[in-house]
Design an enzyme around this catalytic site. Structure first.
Site, PDB file in Angstrom:
ATOM      1  N   TRP A 160       0.800  -1.215   0.000  1.00  0.00           N
ATOM      2  CA  TRP A 160       0.000   0.000   0.000  1.00  0.00           C
ATOM      3  C   TRP A 160       0.834   1.266   0.000  1.00  0.00           C
ATOM      4  O   TRP A 160       0.302   2.330   0.222  1.00  0.00           O
ATOM      5  CB  TRP A 160      -0.910  -0.002   1.240  1.00  0.00           C
ATOM      6  CG  TRP A 160      -2.130  -0.836   1.046  1.00  0.00           C
ATOM      7  CD1 TRP A 160      -2.774  -1.062  -0.123  1.00  0.00           C
ATOM      8  CD2 TRP A 160      -2.867  -1.511   2.064  1.00  0.00           C
ATOM      9  NE1 TRP A 160      -3.874  -1.841   0.096  1.00  0.00           N
ATOM     10  CE2 TRP A 160      -3.955  -2.132   1.416  1.00  0.00           C
ATOM     11  CE3 TRP A 160      -2.723  -1.631   3.436  1.00  0.00           C
ATOM     12  CZ2 TRP A 160      -4.900  -2.880   2.123  1.00  0.00           C
ATOM     13  CZ3 TRP A 160      -3.659  -2.373   4.132  1.00  0.00           C
ATOM     14  CH2 TRP A 160      -4.731  -2.998   3.480  1.00  0.00           C
ATOM     15  N   HIS A 180      -7.590   2.249   2.127  1.00  0.00           N
ATOM     16  CA  HIS A 180      -8.777   1.403   2.252  1.00  0.00           C
ATOM     17  C   HIS A 180      -9.767   2.106   3.181  1.00  0.00           C
ATOM     18  O   HIS A 180      -9.427   3.107   3.813  1.00  0.00           O
ATOM     19  CB  HIS A 180      -8.429   0.001   2.765  1.00  0.00           C
ATOM     20  CG  HIS A 180      -7.639  -0.040   4.054  1.00  0.00           C
ATOM     21  ND1 HIS A 180      -7.407  -1.204   4.742  1.00  0.00           N
ATOM     22  CD2 HIS A 180      -7.038   0.938   4.791  1.00  0.00           C
ATOM     23  CE1 HIS A 180      -6.693  -0.945   5.835  1.00  0.00           C
ATOM     24  NE2 HIS A 180      -6.458   0.342   5.882  1.00  0.00           N
ATOM     25  N   ARG A 206      -4.168   3.931  -4.070  1.00  0.00           N
ATOM     26  CA  ARG A 206      -3.016   3.074  -3.838  1.00  0.00           C
ATOM     27  C   ARG A 206      -1.989   3.272  -4.916  1.00  0.00           C
ATOM     28  O   ARG A 206      -2.341   3.575  -6.055  1.00  0.00           O
ATOM     29  CB  ARG A 206      -3.427   1.607  -3.898  1.00  0.00           C
ATOM     30  CG  ARG A 206      -4.300   1.226  -2.781  1.00  0.00           C
ATOM     31  CD  ARG A 206      -4.796  -0.164  -2.988  1.00  0.00           C
ATOM     32  NE  ARG A 206      -5.746  -0.430  -1.932  1.00  0.00           N
ATOM     33  CZ  ARG A 206      -6.361  -1.568  -1.747  1.00  0.00           C
ATOM     34  NH1 ARG A 206      -6.126  -2.573  -2.563  1.00  0.00           N
ATOM     35  NH2 ARG A 206      -7.197  -1.722  -0.757  1.00  0.00           N
ATOM     36  N   GLN A 220     -14.510   1.775  -2.279  1.00  0.00           N
ATOM     37  CA  GLN A 220     -14.769   0.626  -1.409  1.00  0.00           C
ATOM     38  C   GLN A 220     -16.014   0.879  -0.580  1.00  0.00           C
ATOM     39  O   GLN A 220     -16.434   2.021  -0.383  1.00  0.00           O
ATOM     40  CB  GLN A 220     -13.604   0.397  -0.445  1.00  0.00           C
ATOM     41  CG  GLN A 220     -12.357  -0.177  -1.101  1.00  0.00           C
ATOM     42  CD  GLN A 220     -11.361  -0.700  -0.078  1.00  0.00           C
ATOM     43  OE1 GLN A 220     -11.346  -0.266   1.081  1.00  0.00           O
ATOM     44  NE2 GLN A 220     -10.520  -1.615  -0.492  1.00  0.00           N
ATOM     45  N   VAL A 263      -8.193  -8.789  10.891  1.00  0.00           N
ATOM     46  CA  VAL A 263      -9.226  -9.803  11.150  1.00  0.00           C
ATOM     47  C   VAL A 263      -8.596 -11.151  11.476  1.00  0.00           C
ATOM     48  O   VAL A 263      -7.477 -11.449  11.069  1.00  0.00           O
ATOM     49  CB  VAL A 263     -10.186  -9.964   9.943  1.00  0.00           C
ATOM     50  CG1 VAL A 263     -11.177  -8.829   9.896  1.00  0.00           C
ATOM     51  CG2 VAL A 263      -9.431 -10.109   8.649  1.00  0.00           C
ATOM     52  N   ALA A 314     -16.168  -7.879   9.792  1.00  0.00           N
ATOM     53  CA  ALA A 314     -15.948  -6.709   8.933  1.00  0.00           C
ATOM     54  C   ALA A 314     -15.717  -7.210   7.518  1.00  0.00           C
ATOM     55  O   ALA A 314     -15.308  -8.353   7.304  1.00  0.00           O
ATOM     56  CB  ALA A 314     -14.732  -5.917   9.410  1.00  0.00           C
TER      57      ALA A 314
END
Ligand code: DAH
Length: 346
Positions: A160, A180, A206, A220, A263, A314
């Site tokens: 990124w 993001h 990005r 997004q 996550v 998420a």
């Protein structure tokens, strides 16, 4: 020379008859020269002769001659007006000007295909109980990375390495165009106690080598649900339902394991993409449209909530990817090329 009044009447009648007989503009010019010409027009001559009349008649003769001239000029003006409207009528009824030709239609604008798709995504999640939240496009390093468990030396930053903003404070590089929408997980959890059910749509940027499925700017939609007893099966159920609403019941969906620092566990979801072959047949390939997973307990704890009591899921969805799949578009770069031949198809 004295001109008797009856001869004025004769003169006027002759002038009007000649005028009525003039067939066109050239005929009128000739008529004008003959009757009203400065040098030897007949009415001009008549007026000139006023001074030659015997004194007792001069005034009445002059008055009559002037009235005559006025009437003849009025007749000329009327004739010219009539010819003008006749010419116009002629013009509008002949083929030279086809007034039945339809006008040029106004071009009507429409929403960009990515905006249309975004609105449909918001509507689909809205019906499933998610409300919309917003976050900044210029984001702090600590939200974009640190809060999402991507510290300064983490390899995930390499993917990124991106568009930084010259920092106003202390010269430290700590502000960037967000890569993001995930930092909004932290922002929402800071502001709000569970139960949480939000989506956060927005643009991201990005440093990316662009190709048919990658662009350096993208849209997004982040999703976040935090509550007591939220499980992975809830995440899968919501995403299946979303895909069904967006693509219809016949498209295939695949989840596979993936790693995202924020996550645990993490997955990616892909949809089958029909690719037309040269021989007319269709083959399918998987296109990833989102990353997802169970919110890392550390992130729940760091933003003010008890991870023993609350769990969450998420997801981060690529809107352009959804639009690609929806319409079978072969290259994501069409979306921002600003070509109306492409855009007007949606
Ligand atoms: N932020 C990730 C990206 O931009 C996508 C993502 C993955 C978002 C997993 C999530 C998630 O919320 O759980 O690639």
């Amino acid at each position: 020379m004295t001109i008797a009044v009856p001869s004025l009447v004769t003169l006027e009648a002759a002038a009007l008859a000649a005028l009525a007989a003039a067939p066109d503009a050239a005929g009128i010019d000739d008529w004008r020269a003959m009757w009203l010409g400065r040098q030897d027009g007949r009415i001009t001559g008549l007026l000139r002769s006023v001074k030659d009349q015997p004194a007792p008649e001069r005034a009445s003769f002059g008055g009559a001659a002037n009235l005559l001239k006025g009437r003849v000029e009025a007749a000329l003006a009327e004739k010219l007006g009539g010819m003008k409207s006749a010419a116009l009528r002629e013009l509008t009824t002949t083929a030279a000007l086809d007034v039945s030709l339809p006008g040029r239609p106004q071009t009507i604008g429409r929403l960009h295909p990515v905006t249309q798709t975004l609105r449909d995504i918001i509507a689909a999640f809205g019906e499933m109980g998610f409300r919309v939240a917003e976050g900044p496009e210029v984001e702090w390093d600590r939200y974009n990375f640190d809060a999402m468990r991507i510290p300064a030396d983490h390899p995930a930053r390499d993917m990124w390495d991106t568009i930084w903003v010259d920092s106003i404070i202390g010269g430290k590089r700590d502000m960037l165009l967000r890569t993001h929408t995930s930092p909004n997980q932290a922002r929402v959890m800071e502001r709000q106690a569970p139960p949480i059910r939000v989506i956060v749509p927005g643009k991201c940027y990005r440093q990316e080598a662009t190709d048919a499925t990658h662009e350096w700017q993208l849209t997004q939609v982040e999703g976040l649900a935090v509550d007591e007893g939220v499980r992975m099966s809830d995440l899968k159920g919501i995403l299946y339902e979303f895909a069904r609403r967006m693509f219809g019941p016949d498209r295939k969906i695949m989840f596979h394991h993936s790693y995202f620092p924020f996550v645990e566990p993490g997955v990616e979801m892909a949809i089958d993409w029909p690719v037309k072959q040269a021989d007319g047949s269709t083959t399918y390939k998987w296109v990833e449209i989102l990353g997802a997973g169970m919110v890392h307990p550390e992130i729940i704890a760091n933003h003010g909530h008890d991870p023993k009591k609350y769990t969450g899921f998420a997801f981060g969805l690529g809107v352009e990817r959804v639009a690609l799949l929806r319409w079978g578009i072969e290259d994501i770069r069409h979306f921002y090329a600003n070509d109306l031949r492409f855009l007007s198809q949606f």
